[in-house]
Motif scaffolding. Structure first.
Motif, PDB file in Angstrom:
ATOM      1  N   ARG A   1       0.834  -1.205   0.000  1.00 52.71           N
ATOM      2  CA  ARG A   1       0.000   0.000   0.000  1.00 52.71           C
ATOM      3  C   ARG A   1       0.869   1.256   0.000  1.00 52.71           C
ATOM      4  O   ARG A   1       0.598   2.215  -0.740  1.00 52.71           O
ATOM      5  CB  ARG A   1      -0.934  -0.023   1.203  1.00 52.71           C
ATOM      6  N   HIS A   2       1.915   1.248   0.822  1.00 50.54           N
ATOM      7  CA  HIS A   2       2.822   2.397   0.879  1.00 50.54           C
ATOM      8  C   HIS A   2       3.509   2.604  -0.463  1.00 50.54           C
ATOM      9  O   HIS A   2       3.604   3.739  -0.968  1.00 50.54           O
ATOM     10  CB  HIS A   2       3.857   2.156   1.977  1.00 50.54           C
ATOM     11  N   ALA A   3       3.967   1.512  -1.084  1.00 50.32           N
ATOM     12  CA  ALA A   3       4.661   1.629  -2.372  1.00 50.32           C
ATOM     13  C   ALA A   3       3.718   2.142  -3.455  1.00 50.32           C
ATOM     14  O   ALA A   3       4.108   2.938  -4.323  1.00 50.32           O
ATOM     15  CB  ALA A   3       5.255   0.282  -2.768  1.00 50.32           C
ATOM     16  N   ALA A   4       2.450   1.690  -3.429  1.00 49.50           N
ATOM     17  CA  ALA A   4       1.485   2.134  -4.441  1.00 49.50           C
ATOM     18  C   ALA A   4       1.211   3.627  -4.317  1.00 49.50           C
ATOM     19  O   ALA A   4       1.164   4.357  -5.316  1.00 49.50           O
ATOM     20  CB  ALA A   4       0.188   1.337  -4.302  1.00 49.50           C
ATOM     21  N   GLU A   5       1.028   4.104  -3.088  1.00 48.93           N
ATOM     22  CA  GLU A   5       0.786   5.536  -2.886  1.00 48.93           C
ATOM     23  C   GLU A   5       2.029   6.347  -3.226  1.00 48.93           C
ATOM     24  O   GLU A   5       1.938   7.424  -3.815  1.00 48.93           O
ATOM     25  CB  GLU A   5       0.359   5.784  -1.449  1.00 48.93           C
ATOM     26  N   ALA A   6       3.194   5.811  -2.849  1.00 45.56           N
ATOM     27  CA  ALA A   6       4.438   6.522  -3.154  1.00 45.56           C
ATOM     28  C   ALA A   6       4.663   6.609  -4.659  1.00 45.56           C
ATOM     29  O   ALA A   6       5.186   7.605  -5.165  1.00 45.56           O
ATOM     30  CB  ALA A   6       5.613   5.814  -2.478  1.00 45.56           C
ATOM     31  N   ALA A   7       4.258   5.556  -5.398  1.00 45.88           N
ATOM     32  CA  ALA A   7       4.407   5.583  -6.856  1.00 45.88           C
ATOM     33  C   ALA A   7       3.528   6.667  -7.468  1.00 45.88           C
ATOM     34  O   ALA A   7       3.919   7.328  -8.435  1.00 45.88           O
ATOM     35  CB  ALA A   7       4.052   4.221  -7.432  1.00 45.88           C
ATOM     36  N   ALA A   8       2.320   6.854  -6.912  1.00 46.70           N
ATOM     37  CA  ALA A   8       1.460   7.935  -7.391  1.00 46.70           C
ATOM     38  C   ALA A   8       2.067   9.290  -7.068  1.00 46.70           C
ATOM     39  O   ALA A   8       2.040  10.218  -7.882  1.00 46.70           O
ATOM     40  CB  ALA A   8       0.070   7.807  -6.772  1.00 46.70           C
ATOM     41  N   ALA A   9       2.645   9.424  -5.877  1.00 47.68           N
ATOM     42  CA  ALA A   9       3.239  10.692  -5.460  1.00 47.68           C
ATOM     43  C   ALA A   9       4.507  11.013  -6.233  1.00 47.68           C
ATOM     44  O   ALA A   9       4.856  12.186  -6.404  1.00 47.68           O
ATOM     45  CB  ALA A   9       3.545  10.641  -3.963  1.00 47.68           C
ATOM     46  N   ALA A  10       5.205   9.966  -6.724  1.00 46.84           N
ATOM     47  CA  ALA A  10       6.501  10.174  -7.390  1.00 46.84           C
ATOM     48  C   ALA A  10       6.366  10.587  -8.842  1.00 46.84           C
ATOM     49  O   ALA A  10       7.376  10.922  -9.483  1.00 46.84           O
ATOM     50  CB  ALA A  10       7.330   8.894  -7.295  1.00 46.84           C
ATOM     51  N   GLN A  11       5.166  10.560  -9.403  1.00 47.40           N
ATOM     52  CA  GLN A  11       5.006  10.942 -10.805  1.00 47.40           C
ATOM     53  C   GLN A  11       5.415  12.393 -11.002  1.00 47.40           C
ATOM     54  O   GLN A  11       4.933  13.284 -10.296  1.00 47.40           O
ATOM     55  CB  GLN A  11       3.549  10.737 -11.228  1.00 47.40           C
ATOM     56  N   GLY A  12       6.276  12.622 -11.959  1.00 50.30           N
ATOM     57  CA  GLY A  12       6.757  13.970 -12.233  1.00 50.30           C
ATOM     58  C   GLY A  12       8.086  14.292 -11.595  1.00 50.30           C
ATOM     59  O   GLY A  12       8.676  15.338 -11.874  1.00 50.30           O
ATOM     60  N   LEU A  13       8.584  13.415 -10.699  1.00 51.35           N
ATOM     61  CA  LEU A  13       9.917  13.623 -10.146  1.00 51.35           C
ATOM     62  C   LEU A  13      10.978  13.385 -11.222  1.00 51.35           C
ATOM     63  O   LEU A  13      10.707  12.713 -12.219  1.00 51.35           O
ATOM     64  CB  LEU A  13      10.161  12.658  -8.982  1.00 51.35           C
ATOM     65  N   PRO A  14      12.173  13.936 -11.035  1.00 54.75           N
ATOM     66  CA  PRO A  14      13.258  13.613 -11.971  1.00 54.75           C
ATOM     67  C   PRO A  14      13.413  12.099 -12.097  1.00 54.75           C
ATOM     68  O   PRO A  14      13.368  11.374 -11.104  1.00 54.75           O
ATOM     69  CB  PRO A  14      14.488  14.250 -11.310  1.00 54.75           C
ATOM     70  N   GLU A  15      13.564  11.616 -13.330  1.00 51.12           N
ATOM     71  CA  GLU A  15      13.547  10.179 -13.566  1.00 51.12           C
ATOM     72  C   GLU A  15      14.735   9.475 -12.921  1.00 51.12           C
ATOM     73  O   GLU A  15      15.868   9.951 -12.956  1.00 51.12           O
ATOM     74  CB  GLU A  15      13.525   9.905 -15.069  1.00 51.12           C
ATOM     75  N   GLN A  16      14.429   8.340 -12.305  1.00 53.91           N
ATOM     76  CA  GLN A  16      15.437   7.457 -11.720  1.00 53.91           C
ATOM     77  C   GLN A  16      15.072   6.030 -12.106  1.00 53.91           C
ATOM     78  O   GLN A  16      13.915   5.732 -12.387  1.00 53.91           O
ATOM     79  CB  GLN A  16      15.457   7.586 -10.190  1.00 53.91           C
ATOM     80  N   PRO A  17      16.050   5.108 -12.101  1.00 58.91           N
ATOM     81  CA  PRO A  17      15.721   3.705 -12.393  1.00 58.91           C
ATOM     82  C   PRO A  17      14.651   3.168 -11.448  1.00 58.91           C
ATOM     83  O   PRO A  17      13.772   2.430 -11.858  1.00 58.91           O
ATOM     84  CB  PRO A  17      17.053   2.986 -12.222  1.00 58.91           C
ATOM     85  N   TRP A  18      14.752   3.532 -10.163  1.00 56.95           N
ATOM     86  CA  TRP A  18      13.726   3.167  -9.180  1.00 56.95           C
ATOM     87  C   TRP A  18      13.826   4.113  -7.998  1.00 56.95           C
ATOM     88  O   TRP A  18      14.855   4.750  -7.769  1.00 56.95           O
ATOM     89  CB  TRP A  18      13.870   1.706  -8.726  1.00 56.95           C
ATOM     90  N   TYR A  19      12.719   4.213  -7.259  1.00 60.26           N
ATOM     91  CA  TYR A  19      12.649   5.102  -6.099  1.00 60.26           C
ATOM     92  C   TYR A  19      12.468   4.258  -4.847  1.00 60.26           C
ATOM     93  O   TYR A  19      11.731   3.266  -4.833  1.00 60.26           O
ATOM     94  CB  TYR A  19      11.473   6.076  -6.218  1.00 60.26           C
ATOM     95  N   ASP A  20      13.134   4.689  -3.785  1.00 56.97           N
ATOM     96  CA  ASP A  20      12.989   4.032  -2.493  1.00 56.97           C
ATOM     97  C   ASP A  20      11.763   4.629  -1.792  1.00 56.97           C
ATOM     98  O   ASP A  20      11.715   5.840  -1.539  1.00 56.97           O
ATOM     99  CB  ASP A  20      14.254   4.260  -1.656  1.00 56.97           C
ATOM    100  N   ALA A  21      10.784   3.793  -1.485  1.00 52.68           N
ATOM    101  CA  ALA A  21       9.556   4.292  -0.856  1.00 52.68           C
ATOM    102  C   ALA A  21       9.850   5.015   0.448  1.00 52.68           C
ATOM    103  O   ALA A  21       9.138   5.951   0.822  1.00 52.68           O
ATOM    104  CB  ALA A  21       8.592   3.128  -0.618  1.00 52.68           C
TER     105      ALA A  21
ATOM    106  N   GLU B   1       7.033  13.647  -0.296  1.00 56.00           N
ATOM    107  CA  GLU B   1       6.201  13.638  -1.495  1.00 56.00           C
ATOM    108  C   GLU B   1       4.853  12.978  -1.196  1.00 56.00           C
ATOM    109  O   GLU B   1       3.799  13.450  -1.639  1.00 56.00           O
ATOM    110  CB  GLU B   1       6.902  12.878  -2.629  1.00 56.00           C
ATOM    111  N   LEU B   2       4.908  11.907  -0.431  1.00 57.68           N
ATOM    112  CA  LEU B   2       3.681  11.183  -0.112  1.00 57.68           C
ATOM    113  C   LEU B   2       2.764  12.026   0.777  1.00 57.68           C
ATOM    114  O   LEU B   2       1.540  12.033   0.598  1.00 57.68           O
ATOM    115  CB  LEU B   2       4.037   9.863   0.575  1.00 57.68           C
ATOM    116  N   LEU B   3       3.353  12.752   1.734  1.00 59.69           N
ATOM    117  CA  LEU B   3       2.561  13.622   2.594  1.00 59.69           C
ATOM    118  C   LEU B   3       1.841  14.685   1.767  1.00 59.69           C
ATOM    119  O   LEU B   3       0.636  14.933   1.944  1.00 59.69           O
ATOM    120  CB  LEU B   3       3.457  14.271   3.638  1.00 59.69           C
ATOM    121  N   LEU B   4       2.550  15.297   0.838  1.00 61.16           N
ATOM    122  CA  LEU B   4       1.955  16.335   0.007  1.00 61.16           C
ATOM    123  C   LEU B   4       0.885  15.751  -0.917  1.00 61.16           C
ATOM    124  O   LEU B   4      -0.170  16.348  -1.133  1.00 61.16           O
ATOM    125  CB  LEU B   4       3.050  17.022  -0.816  1.00 61.16           C
ATOM    126  N   TRP B   5       1.161  14.580  -1.460  1.00 62.28           N
ATOM    127  CA  TRP B   5       0.185  13.917  -2.345  1.00 62.28           C
ATOM    128  C   TRP B   5      -1.096  13.574  -1.582  1.00 62.28           C
ATOM    129  O   TRP B   5      -2.193  13.766  -2.094  1.00 62.28           O
ATOM    130  CB  TRP B   5       0.837  12.658  -2.929  1.00 62.28           C
TER     131      TRP B   5
END
Length: 544
Positions: A416-436, A442-446
């Motif tokens: 659940r945390h990873a799914a919400e974090a993935a939604a919040a991470a859209q638009g961030l500078p691109e990385q191979p992967w993000y650490d939740a 970002e998640l708090l603001l989202w």
């Protein structure tokens, strides 16, 4: 269970006795009163001693008793033979042979559990036969109409862009029981259950566990494959008698839906996406707490995921809007499954087309580096997207977020945390992967935006950097990139100038202009923290 599942599919002995044709005979039930809900398949009239040999079962037998025999032993034997044939009921008209039925006959019927009815008045057998047969025919016609109705609804779902999962869920609600679609080898492709009770009662048992426990007793219906031999059956629909027995109307509806599913699956390779959506539903239920940590390992094993005692790593890939199209999920699911075989670790991957994301659990073996494994998994996911032909030059790359490893109790919250974090991470500078774990701000603001705090975020951004944004809208040389680079380098001016490819004096002039516009000190730690938050919050507002 919905009202459609409570269908009286055939005429019963009780219903037959309520018909005027039999009611005129003043029927009296002498035995088997607790079995009047037996189905009447047909009506037969006869007076011969060996009549049982002429019956197939399910008949309502009409007689005046001439063939019942004169001795108690003959009468008991007559009843036993009828019971062995599993007829629906024996109806004896008094007058021609008996003034009242012999006690041996009644006792034998009670012992065998055979409904025995005596008629105190004479009735025309032809009238009784016509009335009951008319009821049977009308009942079958009603079944066909109800089956046609569910088929129409399934067709409407497909015409509106739905797929096989939506058809299966409609069928589960109609039958009031869970069901499962099996591959020809017997493995589950997709399991669906009926809705929970409208009165707020407990939800039904998980359809996948119901399939495991009742698949041998379920009603199986072939989904034709259009070929011969091994290709004759594409899948099997299994109706599971959890809440009630499988009624004839449910079987008829399932047979018609099976033909519809055959067309859908032949046209769009639905087996792959059905299996992936089934796994996606399991992972979503785990994330939302609908499956407990105690139940999860058994269900995961049914889906082919056996991590053993190793911790599991939650991962979510979120795809850009419009990617993929509804028809390409099957191709994507297959490509991802094949690419994820390369890392050589147990992986449970599902798809969630509605949310546009791909959740998965990965087994983290002892001594294995989380970051290295996360990198390989992210690379495989992106390779699958490319392999499926879904990489668009104009689209953002998919976002891959990796959570913290843990046991099954942590797997659901981690997903659940990873799914919400993935939604919040859209638009961030691109990385191979993000650490939740590093996306909490970002998640708090989202979450603030998702919970209706959009205006609060917009006001905060306007107060913090509004003058700078207003300046840039009409300026030939925007200053926001300078502020972003300065904050990204943690205030190191030499590094900022190098990143922007400008000399130090130019950078100093720009920073001074920014400080003037904002009326603040860029060397103050609290000011810097506020500006960092404002830049992040800006991504979650509608204001450019």
């Amino acid at each position: 269970m919905g009202p459609e599942a409570k269908i009286e599919a055939e005429i019963t002995v009780r219903r037959a006795l309520e018909l005027p044709a039999l009611r005129r005979g003043l029927p009296e039930v002498l035995a088997g009163g607790d079995r009047l809900d037996r189905t009447v398949r047909w009506v037969h009239a006869g007076e011969v001693p060996h009549i049982a040999s002429l019956l197939k079962g399910g008949e309502l037998l009409l007689t005046t008793g001439l063939g019942l025999g004169t001795r108690p032993s003959e009468q008991r034997a007559f009843i036993r033979k009828l019971a062995d044939r599993e007829i629906a009921a024996l109806v004896v008209e008094l007058g021609s042979r008996f003034e009242s039925l012999p006690s041996a006959l009644v006792e034998a019927a009670r012992d065998c559990g055979l409904p025995l009815i005596q008629l105190h008045r004479e009735v025309p057998y032809v009238t009784v036969t016509e009335a009951i047969h008319t009821e049977i025919i009308n009942s079958h016609y009603a079944l066909l109409r109800r089956a046609d109705e569910i088929l129409r609804r399934c067709t409407d779902v497909l015409l509106r862009g739905g797929g096989a999962p939506e058809v299966l869920r409609l069928l589960a609600v109609f039958t009031g029981n869970p069901l499962c679609l099996e591959a020809p080898d017997g493995s589950p492709l997709y399991a669906a259950g009926p809705e929970s009770d409208d009165d707020g009662g407990p939800a039904d048992a998980d359809p996948l566990l119901a399939w495991e426990g009742l698949r041998d007793t379920g009603v199986r219906i072939d989904v034709p494959g259009g070929g011969h031999g091994p290709d004759a059956v594409r899948a099997r629909l299994v109706l599971l008698p959890v809440n009630s027995p499988v009624a004839p109307v449910h079987r008829i509806a399932a047979e018609r839906a099976a033909d519809l599913l055959a067309v859908v699956m032949l046209q769009s390779r639905q087996e792959e996406v059905l299996a992936a959506r089934g796994r996606g539903d399991f992972l979503a239920d785990l994330a939302e707490g609908r499956i407990s940590a105690a139940e999860a390992p058994a269900q995961a094993r049914l889906l082919g995921f056996r991590p053993g005692a190793e911790p599991v790593l939650p991962v979510v890939m979120r795809l850009p809007a419009g990617l993929p199209t509804p028809g390409s999920w099957a191709l994507l699911a297959q490509a991802l499954r094949e690419e994820l075989a390369a890392p050589g670790v147990p992986v449970l991957l599902g798809v969630r087309p509605v949310e546009g994301r791909v959740p998965l659990l990965v087994a983290l073996r002892a001594g294995q580096d989380r970051a290295a494994l996360a990198g390989r998994i992210a690379e495989a996911l992106r390779a699958g997207v490319v392999r499926a032909g879904l990489d668009r030059p104009t689209a953002h790359r998919p976002v891959v977020v990796v959570g913290a490893p843990g046991d099954w109790a942590a797997a659901g919250p981690g997903l659940r945390h990873a799914a919400e974090a993935a939604a919040a991470a859209q638009g961030l500078p691109e990385q191979p992967w993000y650490d939740a774990r590093r996306l909490d701000i970002e998640l708090l603001l989202w979450r603030m935006r998702e919970h209706g705090e959009q205006e609060v975020l917009t006001d905060f951004v306007e107060r913090a950097i509004g003058p700078l944004l207003a300046h840039d809208r009409g300026a030939r040389q925007p200053l926001l990139p300078t502020l972003e680079a300065y904050l990204a380098s943690a205030g190191r001016k030499a590094e900022t100038a190098r990143d922007l490819n400008v000399n130090r004096q130019t950078l100093y002039d720009r920073l001074a202009r920014i400080a003037q516009l904002l009326g603040t000190d860029l060397d103050d730690p609290q000011t810097v923290l506020g500006l960092r938050l404002a830049l992040r919050a800006r991504r979650h507002t509608d204001k450019p």
